[in-house]
Design a protein around this motif. Structure first.
Motif, PDB file in Angstrom:
ATOM      1  N   MET A   1     -11.277 -29.196  45.739  1.00 24.72           N
ATOM      2  CA  MET A   1     -10.235 -28.193  45.608  1.00 24.72           C
ATOM      3  C   MET A   1      -9.220 -28.360  46.728  1.00 24.72           C
ATOM      4  O   MET A   1      -9.570 -28.670  47.855  1.00 24.72           O
ATOM      5  N   SER A   2      -7.952 -28.177  46.410  1.00 25.12           N
ATOM      6  CA  SER A   2      -6.918 -28.278  47.435  1.00 25.12           C
ATOM      7  C   SER A   2      -6.970 -27.058  48.336  1.00 25.12           C
ATOM      8  O   SER A   2      -7.303 -25.952  47.906  1.00 25.12           O
ATOM      9  N   GLU A   3      -6.627 -27.271  49.612  1.00 25.41           N
ATOM     10  CA  GLU A   3      -6.642 -26.193  50.587  1.00 25.41           C
ATOM     11  C   GLU A   3      -5.307 -25.446  50.574  1.00 25.41           C
ATOM     12  O   GLU A   3      -4.255 -26.023  50.323  1.00 25.41           O
ATOM     13  N   THR A   4      -5.377 -24.173  50.874  1.00 25.69           N
ATOM     14  CA  THR A   4      -4.157 -23.389  51.045  1.00 25.69           C
ATOM     15  C   THR A   4      -3.716 -23.460  52.497  1.00 25.69           C
ATOM     16  O   THR A   4      -4.519 -23.693  53.404  1.00 25.69           O
ATOM     17  N   VAL A   5      -2.418 -23.229  52.720  1.00 27.48           N
ATOM     18  CA  VAL A   5      -1.891 -23.302  54.085  1.00 27.48           C
ATOM     19  C   VAL A   5      -0.847 -22.218  54.281  1.00 27.48           C
ATOM     20  O   VAL A   5       0.007 -21.986  53.424  1.00 27.48           O
ATOM     21  N   ALA A   6      -0.954 -21.545  55.413  1.00 23.51           N
ATOM     22  CA  ALA A   6       0.035 -20.549  55.827  1.00 23.51           C
ATOM     23  C   ALA A   6       0.728 -21.041  57.087  1.00 23.51           C
ATOM     24  O   ALA A   6       0.083 -21.582  57.991  1.00 23.51           O
ATOM     25  N   VAL A   7       2.021 -20.854  57.126  1.00 24.32           N
ATOM     26  CA  VAL A   7       2.822 -21.181  58.304  1.00 24.32           C
ATOM     27  C   VAL A   7       3.017 -19.901  59.113  1.00 24.32           C
ATOM     28  O   VAL A   7       3.242 -18.829  58.542  1.00 24.32           O
ATOM     29  N   VAL A   8       2.910 -20.016  60.436  1.00 24.30           N
ATOM     30  CA  VAL A   8       3.175 -18.884  61.328  1.00 24.30           C
ATOM     31  C   VAL A   8       4.332 -19.262  62.245  1.00 24.30           C
ATOM     32  O   VAL A   8       4.269 -20.277  62.953  1.00 24.30           O
ATOM     33  N   ILE A   9       5.382 -18.448  62.212  1.00 20.42           N
ATOM     34  CA  ILE A   9       6.567 -18.660  63.054  1.00 20.42           C
ATOM     35  C   ILE A   9       6.741 -17.437  63.949  1.00 20.42           C
ATOM     36  O   ILE A   9       6.665 -16.299  63.473  1.00 20.42           O
ATOM     37  N   VAL A  10       6.982 -17.669  65.223  1.00 21.56           N
ATOM     38  CA  VAL A  10       7.332 -16.599  66.150  1.00 21.56           C
ATOM     39  C   VAL A  10       8.779 -16.808  66.566  1.00 21.56           C
ATOM     40  O   VAL A  10       9.178 -17.930  66.927  1.00 21.56           O
ATOM     41  N   THR A  11       9.582 -15.745  66.515  1.00 19.35           N
ATOM     42  CA  THR A  11      10.994 -15.886  66.839  1.00 19.35           C
ATOM     43  C   THR A  11      11.465 -14.732  67.713  1.00 19.35           C
ATOM     44  O   THR A  11      10.924 -13.624  67.660  1.00 19.35           O
ATOM     45  N   PHE A  12      12.485 -15.027  68.520  1.00 13.69           N
ATOM     46  CA  PHE A  12      13.086 -14.001  69.375  1.00 13.69           C
ATOM     47  C   PHE A  12      14.534 -14.381  69.663  1.00 13.69           C
ATOM     48  O   PHE A  12      14.803 -15.331  70.402  1.00 13.69           O
ATOM     49  N   ASN A  13      15.455 -13.670  69.017  1.00 10.61           N
ATOM     50  CA  ASN A  13      16.887 -13.812  69.295  1.00 10.61           C
ATOM     51  C   ASN A  13      17.402 -15.242  69.164  1.00 10.61           C
ATOM     52  O   ASN A  13      18.257 -15.689  69.948  1.00 10.61           O
ATOM     53  N   ARG A  14      16.889 -15.970  68.163  1.00 15.74           N
ATOM     54  CA  ARG A  14      17.380 -17.328  67.937  1.00 15.74           C
ATOM     55  C   ARG A  14      17.621 -17.535  66.446  1.00 15.74           C
ATOM     56  O   ARG A  14      17.137 -18.494  65.854  1.00 15.74           O
ATOM     57  N   ALA A  15      18.373 -16.619  65.862  1.00 15.70           N
ATOM     58  CA  ALA A  15      18.577 -16.635  64.416  1.00 15.70           C
ATOM     59  C   ALA A  15      19.193 -17.936  63.936  1.00 15.70           C
ATOM     60  O   ALA A  15      18.835 -18.445  62.862  1.00 15.70           O
ATOM     61  N   ASP A  16      20.143 -18.501  64.689  1.00 17.85           N
ATOM     62  CA  ASP A  16      20.816 -19.718  64.240  1.00 17.85           C
ATOM     63  C   ASP A  16      19.876 -20.914  64.241  1.00 17.85           C
ATOM     64  O   ASP A  16      20.061 -21.850  63.448  1.00 17.85           O
ATOM     65  N   LEU A  17      18.886 -20.913  65.118  1.00 20.14           N
ATOM     66  CA  LEU A  17      17.855 -21.951  65.082  1.00 20.14           C
ATOM     67  C   LEU A  17      16.842 -21.665  63.976  1.00 20.14           C
ATOM     68  O   LEU A  17      16.400 -22.569  63.260  1.00 20.14           O
ATOM     69  N   LEU A  18      16.467 -20.403  63.839  1.00 19.19           N
ATOM     70  CA  LEU A  18      15.472 -20.013  62.846  1.00 19.19           C
ATOM     71  C   LEU A  18      15.889 -20.404  61.441  1.00 19.19           C
ATOM     72  O   LEU A  18      15.057 -20.852  60.635  1.00 19.19           O
ATOM     73  N   VAL A  19      17.165 -20.240  61.113  1.00 18.51           N
ATOM     74  CA  VAL A  19      17.599 -20.545  59.752  1.00 18.51           C
ATOM     75  C   VAL A  19      17.395 -22.025  59.433  1.00 18.51           C
ATOM     76  O   VAL A  19      17.035 -22.386  58.299  1.00 18.51           O
ATOM     77  N   ARG A  20      17.564 -22.899  60.420  1.00 19.85           N
ATOM     78  CA  ARG A  20      17.335 -24.330  60.187  1.00 19.85           C
ATOM     79  C   ARG A  20      15.846 -24.614  59.992  1.00 19.85           C
ATOM     80  O   ARG A  20      15.464 -25.452  59.172  1.00 19.85           O
ATOM     81  N   MET A  21      15.012 -23.905  60.747  1.00 17.42           N
ATOM     82  CA  MET A  21      13.572 -24.048  60.569  1.00 17.42           C
ATOM     83  C   MET A  21      13.164 -23.634  59.153  1.00 17.42           C
ATOM     84  O   MET A  21      12.406 -24.331  58.471  1.00 17.42           O
TER      85      MET A  21
END
Length: 300
Positions: A1-21
């Motif tokens: 069976m294929s595994e599931t995966v969750a991504v965890v992102i932590v952000t603080f006042n870097r919206a312009d970088l976050l959108v590229r991520m």
């Protein structure tokens, strides 16, 4: 069976970088099953950036900044409690190559890490290949890292064993949390990733940097943190905590006191009154953080 995966992102006042991520995640050849975003009380336009529907976003807007360590602790708990098989921790200032997640998921290992480069394609992976907590004369425990060991991605073997990681592209299976617990939120910033990696290795897990899992870092590694600032306090304190918790002999566990003494003796010459105050506060605080976190996710 294929595994599931969750991504965890932590952000603080870097919206312009976050959108590229987030754009990078949206274009993955292996789509994540969930993306948990912990917003550390941002006051920029982060909320607007997160108002998108092309990713399975689970967003937590905090009322206070818990730091990177607190954010990754919370996000990891959320992903773990939701039952996902693997958890991939990424910061808001990196962008994965389109096949990065696919390459990582193909590795049948409990702990793997993508390999970072800068926007020009230069290898900038600073995860340690040697992290020395045995030699009391090692001024810094990181004595080898991917970047300096290999120079270029092309020179790397397919996988490189690591002794510490950065929470910028580190993936682990949920069994790792069962065994060693969650990332420690009390670090606030700095060394929470090192602590987690040391615990994982001491529990018997190997950690592999995967050459072909490409992660592009949007910022240069040239941000200097003055040791007389609030960040300097955490740099001192958390380095001391790692030595107190994981030093492999009494001399290594005493090294924080020698660092304090050296800083205090040199402070009149360096003009570092703030640095001296930081190092005194740091050693006092570090002494109260000697207990290693327990196994399992722990109490909510």
């Amino acid at each position: 069976m294929s595994e599931t995966v969750a991504v965890v992102i932590v952000t603080f006042n870097r919206a312009d970088l976050l959108v590229r991520m987030l754009d990078g995640l949206a274009h993955q050849t292996h789509r994540p099953d969930a993306v948990f975003v912990v917003d550390n009380a941002s006051v920029d336009h982060t909320r607007e950036v997160l108002g998108r529907y092309d990713l399975p976003l689970h967003i937590t807007h905090l009322d206070e900044n818990l730091g990177g360590a607190g954010g990754f602790h919370l996000g990891t708990r959320q992903a773990y409690d939701a039952g996902f098989d693997r958890i991939w921790l990424v910061d808001d200032d990196v962008v994965p190559a389109p096949d990065c997640l696919e390459v990582l998921m193909a590795q049948d290992e409990a702990c793997v890490m993508s390999v970072r480069e800068d926007t020009s394609g230069r290898l900038v992976e600073k995860a340690a290949t040697t992290f020395d907590l045995r030699n009391p004369l090692a001024i810094k425990p990181k004595t080898g890292m991917v970047e300096t060991d290999y120079g270029t991605r092309a020179a790397m073997p397919e996988r490189v064993q690591l002794e510490n990681v950065a929470f910028e592209g580190f993936m682990f299976r949920r069994e790792v949390v069962d065994t060693i617990g969650l990332p420690d939120p009390t670090y606030f910033i700095f060394y929470d990733d090192v602590d987690f990696a040391v615990r994982a290795r001491r529990a018997g897990y190997r950690i592999w940097a995967v050459r072909d899992a490409v992660l592009v870092r949007q910022l240069d590694f040239d941000q200097q943190h003055s040791l007389d600032t609030w960040k300097g306090f955490y740099m001192f304190r958390n380095l001391f905590v790692v030595h107190f918790r994981y030093g492999e002999n009494a001399l290594v566990r005493l090294k924080p006191y020698l660092i304090v003494l050296a800083v205090l003796l040199l402070s009149p010459v360096r003009g570092g009154r703030g640095e001296a105050a930081n190092v005194i506060r740091a050693i006092r605080s570090a002494r109260s953080m000697r207990r290693v976190p327990g196994a399992g996710p722990g109490p909510r």
